[in-house]
Design an enzyme around this catalytic site. Structure first.
Site, short mmCIF file in Angstrom:
data_model
loop_
_atom_site.label_atom_id
_atom_site.label_comp_id
_atom_site.label_asym_id
_atom_site.label_seq_id
_atom_site.Cartn_x
_atom_site.Cartn_y
_atom_site.Cartn_z
N SER A 128 -47.50 70.08 -5.74
CA SER A 128 -48.62 69.23 -6.18
C SER A 128 -49.40 68.65 -5.01
CB SER A 128 -48.10 68.08 -7.04
OG SER A 128 -47.31 68.57 -8.10
N1 SAH Z 1 -42.31 68.91 -8.03
C1 SAH Z 1 -42.68 70.19 -7.44
C2 SAH Z 1 -43.86 70.81 -8.13
C3 SAH Z 1 -43.38 71.84 -9.05
S1 SAH Z 1 -44.50 72.82 -9.97
C4 SAH Z 1 -42.89 70.08 -5.95
O1 SAH Z 1 -42.86 68.97 -5.41
O2 SAH Z 1 -43.03 71.13 -5.30
C5 SAH Z 1 -43.66 72.77 -11.52
C6 SAH Z 1 -42.30 73.40 -11.57
O3 SAH Z 1 -41.79 73.20 -12.88
C7 SAH Z 1 -42.26 74.90 -11.31
O4 SAH Z 1 -41.41 75.17 -10.25
C8 SAH Z 1 -41.74 75.48 -12.63
O5 SAH Z 1 -40.91 76.61 -12.47
C9 SAH Z 1 -40.96 74.31 -13.17
N2 SAH Z 1 -40.71 74.32 -14.62
C10 SAH Z 1 -41.51 74.75 -15.63
N3 SAH Z 1 -40.89 74.59 -16.82
C11 SAH Z 1 -39.67 74.04 -16.55
C12 SAH Z 1 -38.57 73.64 -17.37
N4 SAH Z 1 -38.56 73.75 -18.69
N5 SAH Z 1 -37.48 73.12 -16.74
C13 SAH Z 1 -37.44 72.98 -15.40
N6 SAH Z 1 -38.45 73.34 -14.58
C14 SAH Z 1 -39.55 73.86 -15.15
#
Ligand code: SAH
Length: 214
Positions: free
Chosen positions: A62
């Site tokens: 993000s």
């Molecule tokens: N917080 C992260 C941003 C992640 S982007 C950072 O600091 O880099 C969102 C993430 O959510 C992705 O990696 C995606 O694979 C994950 N995601 C999507 N659906 C999910 C679920 N049901 N459970 C866990 N993770 C999930």
């Protein structure tokens, strides 16, 4: 890493303070956590830009301002135990871990979960545990949580997350009917059966995929 220090200062001044982030703990932490260590080698130069960046498996890290905004919105205390859904690169988990006692983070993609685990260990963030699984179901084993943050966009607030929130706890989650455009919502559990919802701002996240997601 002088060049990164300079870019980090600009991020703090222009993108965080300049846009109204006021929580000193959040500011201090985002000055400390080396964001460049959470992106691919070839993206390092862009690590402090005012935008999200691609990570592996079509996901994103993000935008710094959004990480700061969501962290501030969680109203964290040093003694808090926090659940994060969507570990991704592990950057937000690292930021949270410097403010609270313990971070539990769930990622559905095994490759990302493992890479984040190794990265956090290498950087000595010892109070983060990562679990591979469907975060729309939360992580019941360690519940209740003082704060829960979801870093992917959900069609609605997943019920299991509400149930795993401590009384007095805060849940911050992007919610929207469209796949890639959401409203950031804060849910506060005020008593056993009472939850207050607040809309904070418009955001754009990758989709939350799972049983109580898309
Ligand atoms: N917080 C992260 C941003 C992640 S982007 C950072 O600091 O880099 C969102 C993430 O959510 C992705 O990696 C995606 O694979 C994950 N995601 C999507 N659906 C999910 C679920 N049901 N459970 C866990 N993770 C999930």
């Amino acid at each position: 890493m002088k060049a990164f220090n300079y870019q980090r200062d600009i991020m703090i001044r222009d993108h965080l303070l300049g846009r109204g982030i006021r929580d000193q703990e959040v500011i201090k932490t985002m000055r400390d956590v080396p964001r460049e260590a959470f992106v691919d080698e070839r993206m390092r130069e862009k690590a402090y830009g005012d935008h999200p960046l691609p990570i592996a498996e079509g996901q994103t890290i993000s935008q710094p301002y959004i990480v700061a905004y969501m962290t501030e919105a969680l109203e964290l205390n040093h003694t808090d135990r926090v659940l994060e859904i969507g570990t991704g690169s592990g950057y937000a988990a690292a930021v949270l871990s410097r403010i609270v006692k313990m971070v539990y983070s769930v990622e559905r993609l095994g490759g990302l979960a493992e890479a984040a685990r190794q990265r956090l260990e290498l950087l000595s963030y010892t109070n983060v545990v990562i679990h591979e699984g469907d975060g729309t179901l939360g992580w019941p084993e360690h519940a209740p949580y003082d704060a829960i943050v979801v870093t992917a966009g959900a069609p609605k607030v997943p019920q299991p997350l509400c149930e795993q929130l401590a009384i007095g706890g805060r849940l911050v989650i992007p919610v929207g009917r469209s796949y890639d455009l959401q409203e950031l919502v804060r849910v506060r559990r005020v008593s056993e059966h009472d939850y207050r919802h607040e809309e904070l701002c418009g955001v754009r996240f990758v989709p939350l995929i799972g049983a109580a997601g898309w």
